[in-house]
Design an enzyme around this catalytic site. Structure first.
Site, PDB file in Angstrom:
ATOM      1  N   VAL A 155      36.703  38.449  46.926  1.00 23.08           N
ATOM      2  CA  VAL A 155      37.913  39.247  46.715  1.00 23.08           C
ATOM      3  C   VAL A 155      38.981  38.897  47.748  1.00 23.08           C
ATOM      4  CG1 VAL A 155      38.819  41.614  46.802  1.00 23.08           C
ATOM      5  CG2 VAL A 155      36.699  41.128  45.565  1.00 23.08           C
ATOM      6  N   ASN A 200      32.838  49.794  35.687  1.00 22.05           N
ATOM      7  CA  ASN A 200      31.609  48.997  35.802  1.00 22.05           C
ATOM      8  C   ASN A 200      30.421  49.687  35.140  1.00 22.05           C
ATOM      9  OD1 ASN A 200      32.818  46.855  36.951  1.00 22.05           O
ATOM     10  ND2 ASN A 200      31.963  47.105  38.996  1.00 22.05           N
ATOM     11  N   PHE A 211      31.109  42.068  25.935  1.00 22.12           N
ATOM     12  CA  PHE A 211      29.930  42.717  26.535  1.00 22.12           C
ATOM     13  C   PHE A 211      28.897  43.160  25.505  1.00 22.12           C
ATOM     14  CE2 PHE A 211      30.387  42.809  31.097  1.00 22.12           C
ATOM     15  CZ  PHE A 211      31.663  42.288  31.203  1.00 22.12           C
ATOM     16  N   THR A 258      35.089  48.299  46.709  1.00 23.01           N
ATOM     17  CA  THR A 258      34.699  49.386  45.807  1.00 23.01           C
ATOM     18  C   THR A 258      34.050  50.505  46.623  1.00 23.01           C
ATOM     19  OG1 THR A 258      34.351  47.751  44.083  1.00 23.01           O
ATOM     20  CG2 THR A 258      33.329  49.918  43.744  1.00 23.01           C
ATOM     21  N   GLY A 304      20.910  39.713  25.849  1.00 24.90           N
ATOM     22  CA  GLY A 304      20.386  38.642  26.702  1.00 24.90           C
ATOM     23  C   GLY A 304      19.411  39.182  27.718  1.00 24.90           C
ATOM     24  N   PHE A 358      39.524  44.164  40.187  1.00 19.87           N
ATOM     25  CA  PHE A 358      38.802  43.978  38.917  1.00 19.87           C
ATOM     26  C   PHE A 358      38.532  42.514  38.598  1.00 19.87           C
ATOM     27  CE2 PHE A 358      40.978  48.018  38.677  1.00 19.87           C
ATOM     28  CZ  PHE A 358      39.957  48.864  38.276  1.00 19.87           C
ATOM     29  N   LEU A 359      38.793  41.611  39.570  1.00 17.05           N
ATOM     30  CA  LEU A 359      38.598  40.194  39.245  1.00 17.05           C
ATOM     31  C   LEU A 359      37.140  39.927  38.890  1.00 17.05           C
ATOM     32  CD1 LEU A 359      37.031  38.616  41.754  1.00 17.05           C
ATOM     33  CD2 LEU A 359      39.263  38.732  42.796  1.00 17.05           C
ATOM     34  N   LYS A 415      24.826  47.314  41.936  1.00 19.28           N
ATOM     35  CA  LYS A 415      25.059  48.235  43.058  1.00 19.28           C
ATOM     36  C   LYS A 415      26.054  49.346  42.682  1.00 19.28           C
ATOM     37  CE  LYS A 415      28.890  46.023  45.540  1.00 19.28           C
ATOM     38  NZ  LYS A 415      29.913  47.034  45.360  1.00 19.28           N
ATOM     39  N   CYS A 438      28.155  43.176  41.580  1.00 16.92           N
ATOM     40  CA  CYS A 438      28.836  44.458  41.343  1.00 16.92           C
ATOM     41  C   CYS A 438      28.072  45.448  40.459  1.00 16.92           C
ATOM     42  CB  CYS A 438      30.216  44.204  40.769  1.00 16.92           C
ATOM     43  SG  CYS A 438      31.333  43.458  41.979  1.00 16.92           S
TER      44      CYS A 438
HETATM   45  N1  LIG Z   1      32.813  39.788  44.014  1.00 17.24           N
HETATM   46  C1  LIG Z   1      33.413  40.341  42.989  1.00 17.24           C
HETATM   47  O1  LIG Z   1      33.427  39.807  41.882  1.00 17.24           O
HETATM   48  C2  LIG Z   1      34.106  41.664  43.130  1.00 17.24           C
HETATM   49  C3  LIG Z   1      34.970  42.110  42.119  1.00 17.24           C
HETATM   50  C4  LIG Z   1      35.601  43.334  42.249  1.00 17.24           C
HETATM   51  C5  LIG Z   1      35.368  44.123  43.374  1.00 17.24           C
HETATM   52  N2  LIG Z   1      34.509  43.690  44.340  1.00 17.24           N
HETATM   53  C6  LIG Z   1      34.297  44.525  45.516  1.00 17.24           C
HETATM   54  O2  LIG Z   1      35.061  43.973  46.599  1.00 17.24           O
HETATM   55  C7  LIG Z   1      34.361  44.117  47.837  1.00 17.24           C
HETATM   56  C8  LIG Z   1      34.130  42.758  48.462  1.00 17.24           C
HETATM   57  O3  LIG Z   1      33.294  42.000  47.603  1.00 17.24           O
HETATM   58  P1  LIG Z   1      33.045  40.438  47.840  1.00 17.24           P
HETATM   59  O4  LIG Z   1      32.150  39.994  46.754  1.00 17.24           O
HETATM   60  O5  LIG Z   1      34.346  39.775  48.062  1.00 17.24           O
HETATM   61  O6  LIG Z   1      32.243  40.514  49.233  1.00 17.24           O
HETATM   62  P2  LIG Z   1      31.577  39.331  50.060  1.00 17.24           P
HETATM   63  O7  LIG Z   1      30.265  39.831  50.483  1.00 17.24           O
HETATM   64  O8  LIG Z   1      31.703  38.049  49.311  1.00 17.24           O
HETATM   65  O9  LIG Z   1      32.527  39.203  51.345  1.00 17.24           O
HETATM   66  C9  LIG Z   1      32.695  40.212  52.293  1.00 17.24           C
HETATM   67  C10 LIG Z   1      33.260  39.574  53.572  1.00 17.24           C
HETATM   68  O10 LIG Z   1      33.608  40.607  54.482  1.00 17.24           O
HETATM   69  C11 LIG Z   1      33.338  40.138  55.796  1.00 17.24           C
HETATM   70  N3  LIG Z   1      33.273  41.274  56.723  1.00 17.24           N
HETATM   71  C12 LIG Z   1      32.302  42.212  56.839  1.00 17.24           C
HETATM   72  N4  LIG Z   1      32.617  43.081  57.803  1.00 17.24           N
HETATM   73  C13 LIG Z   1      33.813  42.711  58.310  1.00 17.24           C
HETATM   74  C14 LIG Z   1      34.665  43.221  59.316  1.00 17.24           C
HETATM   75  N5  LIG Z   1      34.355  44.321  60.015  1.00 17.24           N
HETATM   76  N6  LIG Z   1      35.815  42.580  59.592  1.00 17.24           N
HETATM   77  C15 LIG Z   1      36.164  41.460  58.907  1.00 17.24           C
HETATM   78  N7  LIG Z   1      35.396  40.932  57.944  1.00 17.24           N
HETATM   79  C16 LIG Z   1      34.234  41.542  57.633  1.00 17.24           C
HETATM   80  C17 LIG Z   1      32.045  39.370  55.629  1.00 17.24           C
HETATM   81  O11 LIG Z   1      31.818  38.484  56.706  1.00 17.24           O
HETATM   82  C18 LIG Z   1      32.270  38.652  54.287  1.00 17.24           C
HETATM   83  O12 LIG Z   1      32.844  37.385  54.478  1.00 17.24           O
HETATM   84  C19 LIG Z   1      33.077  44.877  47.487  1.00 17.24           C
HETATM   85  O13 LIG Z   1      33.302  46.251  47.662  1.00 17.24           O
HETATM   86  C20 LIG Z   1      32.865  44.574  46.014  1.00 17.24           C
HETATM   87  O14 LIG Z   1      32.128  45.553  45.358  1.00 17.24           O
HETATM   88  C21 LIG Z   1      33.887  42.469  44.253  1.00 17.24           C
END
Ligand SMILES: NC(=O)c1ccc[n+]([C@@H]2O[C@H](COP(=O)([O-])OP(=O)(O)OC[C@H]3O[C@@H](n4cnc5c(N)ncnc54)[C@H](O)[C@@H]3O)[C@@H](O)[C@H]2O)c1
Length: 428
Positions: free
Chosen positions: A11, A206, A247, A121, A251, A150-151, A261, A258
């Site tokens: 994100v 979700n 959706f 989230t 499968g 929402f990506l 959790k 996401c």
């Molecule tokens: N991945 C997805 O497709 C997606 C889509 C929509 C929403 N989200 C939500 O977005 C959020 C992030 O997801 P993600 O998949 O990008 O996470 P990720 O685990 O890929 O990345 C999180 C990053 O945050 C860093 N981090 C942790 N603590 C930190 C701090 N104190 N200071 C600075 N950096 C810190 C970590 O080192 C890591 O690089 C989550 O809440 C997730 O549910 C994710």
């Protein structure tokens, strides 16, 4: 505008790069030193189409910078987006430690008037806690907002440029206006609401999608029993605009970083407010059992998996990503191994990450090497590469020509005509 994105995961990196492309001055901030080093070199630490191009453009323009330092980035920022992970605790509850830790780290460097928008989230109530944490450390004035993300991995750049909607949850008019202006270059419907509603939208979305997946899997299982074709049934359902086709693809069920959790977090939240969400609990249970269901198919068709070689095509939780978080492949492979099967596997991009998780798997450079000497081939992730395989060649390579299509990517008739024993999920 000057922005900081805290957390450079999927994100953080993607939204930072896109907002820099819009002309903003952007910092991507992470505590992970190795990650920041990689990003500074213009390399993306994960597989995601198109991101490298945006990253390189941003770095070259000087508008996109990466840092490990809160001191360097926060005082220069008018808007800070929190994009750190929000994993699941054992109880199912969301773990907000990373969000609260980031808030503590922001506080000493805040300047008056900064907006802190949470993209991670988080459930309703989390921003109240963030406010308390920051107020304990500083008397500087700031406002909070929720901009849930929402990506979708695999198409994240497209989703960021053209999202289905932009949700802006905020407390005051000025904050709303700043966030609306910032999002102007993005082409998507915008909903402005209070913070708690914005946070609920993300969980509800979700949970709904996960339920839709489990619903289609449940219907497909009935189809298997009554000799109906789930693909046609899903077409018949999905072409009703009130339902929609997306959706409704039976499968192996849902995985990823996401849905598992977020459904667990919503279920926990619902129980804690005295309204257990049975519908979500059932959707999760159906999803859990889907692995057993596919395993039983494999075991029956292979006449027992003990001592057999099972070829697995696809390891990532979905196509176009190397993300192995909660990938269905891991559960299926572990179950097959527990029951004595040997595993060969191929994935176009996720093998490096899969090797860190899966033990005693023979990884192969292409699908044909996976098929070679296998007793049965399972499609686990619906990569496009697997849709046009040369099945005549595969038949010659396999010990026994059996295919379990865990994502329904083939037309059963075609594969059967080539001399394979074939079963999909609810397919005739
Ligand atoms: N991945 C997805 O497709 C997606 C889509 C929509 C929403 N989200 C939500 O977005 C959020 C992030 O997801 P993600 O998949 O990008 O996470 P990720 O685990 O890929 O990345 C999180 C990053 O945050 C860093 N981090 C942790 N603590 C930190 C701090 N104190 N200071 C600075 N950096 C810190 C970590 O080192 C890591 O690089 C989550 O809440 C997730 O549910 C994710």
């Amino acid at each position: 505008m000057n922005l900081t994105f805290i957390g450079t995961g999927y994100v953080g990196v993607i939204t930072a790069a896109v907002f820099a492309d819009f002309g903003n001055q952007v910092f991507g901030l992470d505590i992970d030193k190795k990650r920041i080093k990689t990003l500074k070199k213009g390399k993306v630490p994960f597989y995601e189409p198109q991101v490298e191009e945006f990253l390189k453009k941003g770095l070259a323009s000087g508008r996109l910078k990466f840092t490990n330092s809160y001191k360097e980035s926060i005082p220069k920022s008018e808007v800070i987006f929190i994009c750190v992970g929000t994993p699941q605790k054992e109880s199912g509850e969301v773990n907000l430690d990373y969000v609260y830790k980031a808030s503590k780290q922001i506080a000493p460097h805040l300047k008056d008037g900064t907006i802190i928008a949470v993209k991670s989230t988080v459930p309703p109530g989390a921003t109240d806690q963030i406010k308390k944490i920051i107020k304990k450390i500083t008397s500087k004035k700031f406002s909070l907002a929720s901009c849930p993300e929402f990506l979708r991995e695999g198409q994240a750049i497209e989703d960021t440029l053209h999202p289905s909607r932009i949700i802006i949850g905020a407390e005051d008019k000025k904050t709303i206006q700043v966030l609306l202006d910032l999002h102007k270059p993005i082409n998507g419907k915008t909903i402005v609401c209070d913070i708690r509603s914005a946070q609920m939208v993300k969980y509800a979305a979700n949970a709904y999608l996960a339920t839709k997946v489990s619903f289609s899997n449940s219907i497909a299982r009935i189809c298997d029993k009554v000799d109906a074709d789930a693909k046609l049934v899903m077409d018949g359902l999905g072409f009703d605009p009130r339902i929609g086709r997306q959706f409704l693809y039976p499968g192996l069920g849902f995985g990823g970083s996401c849905f598992p959790k977020d459904t667990a977090a919503l279920s926990f939240l619902a129980k804690s407010v005295g309204y257990p969400l049975k519908i979500i609990d059932v959707a999760k249970e159906v999803n859990r059992k889907q692995i057993d269901y596919v395993y039983k198919k494999i075991n029956r068709l292979a006449k027992g998996v003990k001592g057999k070689t099972i070829g697995i095509l696809g390891l990532s939780f979905k196509p176009n990503t190397d993300d192995m978080r909660e990938a269905r492949s891991t559960l299926l492979i572990e179950k097959l191994q527990r029951n004595g099967a040997k595993i060969k596997a191929h994935d176009p991009v996720a093998m490096k990450n899969a090797k860190k998780i899966l033990k005693k798997v023979t990884f192969t450079p292409n699908p044909y090497q996976t098929a070679k000497n296998s007793h049965l081939l399972v499609i686990v992730t619906e990569w496009n590469e697997f849709k046009k395989l040369d099945f005549k060649r595969i038949k010659k390579l396999m010990k026994t020509p059996i295919v379990v299509d865990g994502r329904n990517i083939y037309e059963p008739e075609r594969i059967k005509r080539l001399g394979f024993t074939y079963e999909g999920i609810g397919r005739k």
